[in-house]
Design an enzyme around this catalytic site. Structure first.
Site, mmCIF file in Angstrom:
data_model
loop_
_atom_site.group_PDB
_atom_site.id
_atom_site.type_symbol
_atom_site.label_atom_id
_atom_site.label_comp_id
_atom_site.label_asym_id
_atom_site.label_seq_id
_atom_site.Cartn_x
_atom_site.Cartn_y
_atom_site.Cartn_z
ATOM 1 N N LYS A 221 -26.873 33.182 3.661
ATOM 2 C CA LYS A 221 -26.526 34.585 3.367
ATOM 3 C C LYS A 221 -25.080 34.752 2.925
ATOM 4 O O LYS A 221 -24.232 33.907 3.154
ATOM 5 C CB LYS A 221 -26.832 35.472 4.584
ATOM 6 N N ARG A 255 -34.369 31.664 11.638
ATOM 7 C CA ARG A 255 -35.126 31.821 10.380
ATOM 8 C C ARG A 255 -34.348 31.160 9.249
ATOM 9 O O ARG A 255 -33.226 31.578 8.947
ATOM 10 C CB ARG A 255 -35.336 33.305 10.113
HETATM 11 C C1 8Y7 Z 1 -34.064 38.461 7.534
HETATM 12 C C2 8Y7 Z 1 -35.430 38.756 7.455
HETATM 13 C C3 8Y7 Z 1 -34.619 38.525 5.451
HETATM 14 C C4 8Y7 Z 1 -33.456 38.407 8.813
HETATM 15 C C5 8Y7 Z 1 -35.641 38.900 9.736
HETATM 16 C C6 8Y7 Z 1 -32.910 36.423 3.504
HETATM 17 C C7 8Y7 Z 1 -37.073 39.090 5.629
HETATM 18 C C8 8Y7 Z 1 -33.017 37.867 3.266
HETATM 19 N N1 8Y7 Z 1 -33.573 38.304 6.266
HETATM 20 N N2 8Y7 Z 1 -36.220 38.974 8.542
HETATM 21 N N3 8Y7 Z 1 -35.751 38.794 6.148
HETATM 22 N N4 8Y7 Z 1 -34.298 38.623 9.893
HETATM 23 N N5 8Y7 Z 1 -36.352 39.101 10.859
HETATM 24 O O1 8Y7 Z 1 -31.776 35.917 3.360
HETATM 25 O O2 8Y7 Z 1 -32.273 38.195 8.997
HETATM 26 O O3 8Y7 Z 1 -33.878 35.734 3.802
HETATM 27 S S1 8Y7 Z 1 -34.604 38.521 3.700
#
Ligand code: 8Y7
Length: 281
Positions: A221, A255
């Site tokens: 990010k 994640r």
């Molecule tokens: C997150 C996310 C994204 C996060 C959760 C990316 C869908 C942007 N970021 N879901 N999603 N937490 N729970 O960098 O930080 O993947 S999208």
């Protein structure tokens, strides 16, 4: 032993789990979006699983800053064929969506978890997930993807994120959702400047309201770019450092895009921190 109820699975949270990202958007900010190429998406999902992902997170709508919403039909067309193939594997499938219609269709097709950047605030979202036993990630976001990075403002970022999550936990309880299905997430980068992200990360343990498990998503990010000065494709080391710090602060689900590297980093953290050396233990 703490456990997450996650559809067909009951996941032990004794060690941090890796959620492997499977991007089905054509315009993912991190550059690995697969659009409507179902076969390529399945290959990528398989690779994420074989690299050691404990959960696969399928997302078909871009939520990058400034992105416009995707139509319901487009989102379903991207998701359902992939979901149906992955259902045959022995791995929990999470669906990243904020649309109640997508939640219902995905759960009917066998999804195990709903990862909602909107924390079930859309009308009908709580009802879509209440029956059944899917895991649920409640994420904090200020604003919406279209405008969230324009001018995020907080008087007390940790207090406000805590208050938001507490309200969403209460709403889930009213809807009859058991606590063992819930995961909390501060939503790094979702309506937050660097200083907000840094304060949330430093004070992560304060966000584990009611002892619920925390999910952290910072892989590649912008905040890591701001810290290191590195472009998107040079943020692996930064992402691994962040994963280890998150684990050390008690995060239970990390994640990530880079599953294999994260798995090694967490295995070393685990061993050097005096825990089990066996990855699967
Ligand atoms: C997150 C996310 C994204 C996060 C959760 C990316 C869908 C942007 N970021 N879901 N999603 N937490 N729970 O960098 O930080 O993947 S999208």
């Amino acid at each position: 032993m703490s456990v997450l109820a996650c559809g067909r699975f009951r996941l032990s949270l004794d060690r941090p789990l890796i959620m492997g990202i499977v991007n089905l958007t054509p315009d993912s900010f991190s550059g690995d979006g697969l659009g409507r190429d179902t076969a390529a998406a399945i290959v990528h999902a398989r690779a994420q699983w074989e690299a050691g992902a404990d959960i696969l997170d399928l997302g078909a709508e871009s939520t990058r800053p400034g992105s416009e919403p995707t139509s319901l039909q487009e989102e379903l067309d991207r998701l359902l064929p992939v979901l149906e193939a992955l259902r045959e594997w022995d791995v929990p499938i999470s669906i990243d969506t904020y649309k109640p219609e997508v939640m219902r269709a995905a759960l009917a097709a066998g999804a195990d978890m709903i990862n909602d950047i909107n924390a079930l605030r859309a009308p009908g979202a709580l009802e879509a997930v209440a029956a059944g036993n899917c895991g649920i990630c409640l994420m904090h976001m200020q604003g919406e993807p279209r405008n969230m990075q324009q001018n995020p403002v907080y008087a007390d970022v940790v207090g406000e994120v805590r208050a938001f999550l507490a309200e969403r936990i209460a709403a889930c309880r009213v809807a009859g959702i058991a606590d063992e299905r819930l995961v909390l997430d501060p939503g790094f980068g979702f309506g937050k400047h660097l200083a907000h992200n840094l304060e949330l990360f430093a004070r992560l343990p304060e966000l584990a309201l009611e002892g619920l498990p925390l999910l952290v998503g910072v892989c590649r990010k912008r905040m890591l770019g701001e810290i290191t000065g590195r472009p998107l494709d040079e943020r692996l080391a930064a992402s691994l450092a962040a994963a280890v710090v998150a684990a050390g602060k008690g995060a239970k689900i990390i994640r990530v895009h880079d599953v294999a590297a994260t798995r090694d980093a967490l295995a070393v953290w685990n061993a050097l921190d005096g825990k089990s050396t066996a990855i699967g233990a």
